[in-house]
Design an enzyme around this catalytic site. Structure first.
Site, short mmCIF file in Angstrom:
data_model
loop_
_atom_site.label_atom_id
_atom_site.label_comp_id
_atom_site.label_asym_id
_atom_site.label_seq_id
_atom_site.Cartn_x
_atom_site.Cartn_y
_atom_site.Cartn_z
N ARG A 24 -47.23 -13.55 -16.12
CA ARG A 24 -47.69 -14.70 -16.91
C ARG A 24 -47.19 -16.01 -16.33
O ARG A 24 -46.25 -16.04 -15.52
CB ARG A 24 -47.20 -14.57 -18.36
CG ARG A 24 -45.68 -14.50 -18.44
CD ARG A 24 -45.17 -14.35 -19.85
NE ARG A 24 -43.70 -14.38 -19.83
CZ ARG A 24 -42.95 -14.76 -20.82
NH1 ARG A 24 -43.49 -15.14 -21.95
NH2 ARG A 24 -41.63 -14.76 -20.73
N LYS A 160 -32.24 -15.51 -9.24
CA LYS A 160 -32.93 -14.29 -9.64
C LYS A 160 -34.39 -14.42 -9.23
O LYS A 160 -35.05 -15.40 -9.58
CB LYS A 160 -32.79 -14.12 -11.15
CG LYS A 160 -33.50 -12.91 -11.69
CD LYS A 160 -32.89 -12.55 -13.04
CE LYS A 160 -33.93 -11.91 -13.93
NZ LYS A 160 -33.35 -11.48 -15.21
N LYS A 162 -38.22 -12.76 -9.26
CA LYS A 162 -39.11 -11.79 -9.88
C LYS A 162 -39.91 -11.13 -8.79
O LYS A 162 -40.49 -11.81 -7.93
CB LYS A 162 -40.04 -12.50 -10.87
CG LYS A 162 -39.30 -13.18 -12.03
CD LYS A 162 -38.90 -12.17 -13.08
CE LYS A 162 -38.33 -12.86 -14.32
NZ LYS A 162 -37.92 -11.90 -15.34
N ASP A 190 -35.71 -8.76 -10.07
CA ASP A 190 -36.16 -8.21 -11.35
C ASP A 190 -37.61 -7.79 -11.23
O ASP A 190 -38.49 -8.63 -11.04
CB ASP A 190 -36.01 -9.26 -12.46
CG ASP A 190 -36.24 -8.68 -13.85
OD1 ASP A 190 -36.62 -7.50 -13.95
OD2 ASP A 190 -36.05 -9.41 -14.84
N GLU A 218 -33.19 -5.12 -11.15
CA GLU A 218 -33.31 -5.01 -12.60
C GLU A 218 -34.60 -4.29 -12.98
O GLU A 218 -35.68 -4.59 -12.46
CB GLU A 218 -33.29 -6.44 -13.18
CG GLU A 218 -33.26 -6.49 -14.68
CD GLU A 218 -32.97 -7.90 -15.20
OE1 GLU A 218 -32.47 -8.75 -14.42
OE2 GLU A 218 -33.25 -8.15 -16.38
N ASP A 243 -32.79 -3.21 -18.32
CA ASP A 243 -33.07 -4.32 -19.24
C ASP A 243 -33.98 -3.84 -20.38
O ASP A 243 -33.50 -3.49 -21.46
CB ASP A 243 -33.70 -5.49 -18.47
CG ASP A 243 -34.02 -6.68 -19.37
OD1 ASP A 243 -33.67 -6.65 -20.57
OD2 ASP A 243 -34.64 -7.66 -18.89
N LYS A 267 -29.59 -8.55 -24.58
CA LYS A 267 -30.23 -9.80 -25.02
C LYS A 267 -30.26 -9.78 -26.54
O LYS A 267 -30.64 -8.79 -27.14
CB LYS A 267 -31.66 -9.90 -24.48
CG LYS A 267 -31.74 -10.07 -22.98
CD LYS A 267 -33.19 -10.07 -22.49
CE LYS A 267 -33.23 -10.22 -20.97
NZ LYS A 267 -34.55 -9.92 -20.41
N ASP A 320 -27.37 -14.18 -17.38
CA ASP A 320 -28.68 -14.68 -16.98
C ASP A 320 -29.17 -15.50 -18.18
O ASP A 320 -30.01 -15.05 -18.94
CB ASP A 320 -29.59 -13.47 -16.67
CG ASP A 320 -31.02 -13.88 -16.40
OD1 ASP A 320 -31.24 -15.01 -15.93
OD2 ASP A 320 -31.94 -13.07 -16.66
N ASP A 322 -30.50 -18.73 -18.26
CA ASP A 322 -30.96 -19.91 -17.52
C ASP A 322 -32.07 -20.69 -18.19
O ASP A 322 -32.44 -21.76 -17.70
CB ASP A 322 -31.41 -19.48 -16.11
CG ASP A 322 -32.59 -18.52 -16.14
OD1 ASP A 322 -32.87 -17.95 -17.21
OD2 ASP A 322 -33.23 -18.33 -15.09
MG MG Z 1 -35.30 -8.64 -16.99
#
Ligand code: MG
Length: 362
Positions: A24, A160, A162, A190, A218, A243, A267, A320, A322
């Site tokens: 996205r 990090k 993606k 990740d 991740e 995660d 989280k 993480d 951020d």
């Molecule tokens: Mg993640």
């Protein structure tokens, strides 16, 4: 100090640049803000950022959960009896973890204000600042190299990236970032469940043969594929961080007993708040499994709660957190102080948030 009402509202904070992952692109953070009101005239603040693909929640579902299920049960509850009040919140409904997290952090905020103690001291008081990484959006290798340089200039030491759509291009992207930043920069990858276990092993072996110094990978595989996660962990050199596979301490217990991951990413929006997060911390401590504290695309309200937890507990060794650093403005007055990658908690009671601009109350 008794709960009299819970107000909900919306906040929208623009990002510096569009946040792009393989799934996205977004250009602002939109969250539900909650204000828990008491008969003492003191209020507690919280935030829910509903991430549908991960927690199954939406802005509408968060509001519904709070007004239909949580508020009726919590009305009249005594803040000083934190255990009873939080048990009531927990049992008000299943799932809806972000909605619960928002109300729970507001209750903790009130508890801290009542006893004039900052949240991180209440929860352990281990340190008063933590370092976060910064996520680099998925773009061309050149753009990612440029964005990484900007991040380094802002003081970030850990980036990090993606990955997950196109392995050949991913390697190019990682190489470009690595080259632009030099050997001192730590890189995290990740994949957000984007690969099968076999693909993950093949791609990571390729990456490992080309690039050194990847700190961790991740969530390479689907959240429920714990066997796959273990297979990846056992087949590659890079440590694996779970995660999306971990919402609760029960999930963490399964992963730890299977040896399916090296680290666990906590989280608040997944655990339903601080108490659920601390259950994972306790379990991880028993097994000496280091934890991460991560966030969704949240504003500084809930990231302040997360930073207080990260400061409180020694088993949380990496952060993480951020998303406030990705925003172009900061509507939150008080709360954590952000200086480059460092998030510093204040000595103000509770979350230490004075007020927040731009909330549109329902
Ligand atoms: Mg993640």
């Amino acid at each position: 100090m008794h709960i009299t009402n819970i107000k909900t509202g919306l906040i929208s904070v623009p990002l510096r640049t569009p946040f792009k992952t393989s799934l996205r692109t977004i250009d602002s953070i939109k969250s539900v803000v909650v204000s828990v009101e008491t008969d003492a005239g003191i209020t507690g603040i919280g935030e829910a950022h509903p991430t549908g693909p991960i927690t199954g929640e939406s802005i509408g579902s968060v509001r519904g959960a709070i007004h239909e299920f949580m508020l009726p049960k919590l009305k009249g509850k005594e803040i000083a009896n934190l255990e009873d009040t939080l048990n009531t919140l927990d049992s008000s409904m299943v799932k809806n973890t972000s909605a619960k997290a928002a109300v729970e952090m507001a209750i903790y905020d009130l508890f801290g204000k009542k006893y004039q103690i900052p949240l991180y001291r209440l929860l352990g008081g281990y340190r008063n600042q933590v370092e976060t990484d910064l996520t680099i959006s998925v773009n061309s290798p050149e753009e990612m190299a440029r964005d990484s340089r900007i991040a380094i200039d802002r003081g970030f030491r850990i980036l990090k990236l993606k990955v997950g759509l196109n392995p050949a291009l991913d390697i190019e992207r990682i190489m470009a970032v690595k080259e632009a930043c030099g050997p001192m920069t730590v890189l995290r990858l990740d994949a957000n469940q984007g690969w099968s276990a076999r693909e993950a092993v093949k791609i990571m072996r390729e990456i490992e043969s080309e690039i050194t110094g990847i700190e961790l990978l991740e969530q390479p595989v689907l959240a429920h594929d714990l066997e796959g996660l273990r297979m990846v962990k056992e087949s590659i050199e890079t440590p694996v961080l779970a995660d999306e596979a971990v919402f609760s301490a029960i999930d963490a217990e399964k992963i730890i007993s299977m040896g399916a991951a090296d680290y666990i990413n906590i989280k608040l929006m997944k655990t339903g708040g601080l108490r659920g997060a601390m259950r994972i911390c306790a379990l991880a401590e028993m097994h000496n499994v280091e934890c991460f504290l991560g966030c969704m695309m949240e504003t500084k309200i809930s990231v302040t709660a997360a930073a207080h937890l990260a400061c409180a507990r020694s088993i949380i060794t990496r952060c993480d957190l951020d998303s406030p650093a990705l925003c172009s403005t900061d509507p939150v007055h008080g709360g954590i102080e952000i200086e480059g990658p460092w998030l510093k908690v204040s000595e103000a009671p509770g979350l230490g948030i004075d007020h927040v601009d731009g909330i549109i109350w329902d």
